[in-house]
Design a protein around this motif. Structure first.
Motif, PDB file in Angstrom:
ATOM      1  N   VAL A  88     -33.704 -14.621   8.754  1.00  0.00           N
ATOM      2  CA  VAL A  88     -32.608 -14.658   7.794  1.00  0.00           C
ATOM      3  C   VAL A  88     -31.345 -15.232   8.404  1.00  0.00           C
ATOM      4  N   PHE A  94     -33.235 -20.014   6.346  1.00  0.00           N
ATOM      5  CA  PHE A  94     -32.538 -19.566   5.142  1.00  0.00           C
ATOM      6  C   PHE A  94     -32.143 -20.712   4.247  1.00  0.00           C
ATOM      7  N   GLU A 154     -28.436  -8.384   5.140  1.00  0.00           N
ATOM      8  CA  GLU A 154     -28.540  -9.136   3.891  1.00  0.00           C
ATOM      9  C   GLU A 154     -27.638  -8.565   2.795  1.00  0.00           C
TER      10      GLU A 154
END
Length: 158
Positions: A88, A94, A154
């Motif tokens: 991520v 990403f 996140e």
């Protein structure tokens, strides 16, 4: 009933990277991907492309970058380097991978040749401004990762 062959699915191995506002690749790997084919890809395609890019782009500087030096370095490190990374956090994961997949799979590709063509077109459609925005988002992700003490972050991306 519909017969589906799943034992030997057709696949495409592709490599692409980003340097500054430039996408390197795509480079396709025929056959199975292993250490030898990956090293050959880096030495025969990636390194020469990076050297060429660095010699034509005045703002890019990679110290001591020559095909010979980088190839020897890659060969020495092939078995000893482990790449610690968060999926991520890296721009290739990403941004690039998701972007290309979203463009390629708007409709189902007809065959492997169509899949390769779509990958090339998707990567060529990436503008320098898109990469600048991806890099800006990368720095945002780094800050969120730091704020979260390296844990999941996140939920901080808004």
């Amino acid at each position: 009933m519909r017969e589906i062959h799943t034992q030997n699915p057709e696949k495409v191995n592709v490599w692409a990277g980003v340097i500054g506002e430039n996408v390197i690749g795509p480079f396709f790997i025929d056959g199975n991907l292993n250490g030898e084919t990956y090293l050959a890809l880096l030495q025969n395609n990636v390194v020469p492309t990076m050297v060429n890019l660095c010699s034509t782009e005045g703002n890019l500087q990679l110290p001591a970058l020559s095909p010979h030096n980088l190839s020897k370095s890659l060969e020495r490190r092939r078995d000893s380097v482990e790449s610690a990374r968060s999926p991520v956090l890296t721009p290739l994961d990403f941004f690039l991978s998701g972007y290309v997949k979203s463009m390629v799979y708007k409709t189902k590709p007809d065959d492997l040749a169509d899949l390769r063509r779509r990958i090339i077109l998707a990567i060529r459609s990436i503008t320098p401004q898109v990469l600048i925005n991806a890099r800006r988002h990368f720095y945002l992700r780094l800050g969120c990762c730091q704020d979260a003490g390296g844990m999941h972050f996140e939920h901080l991306l808004h």
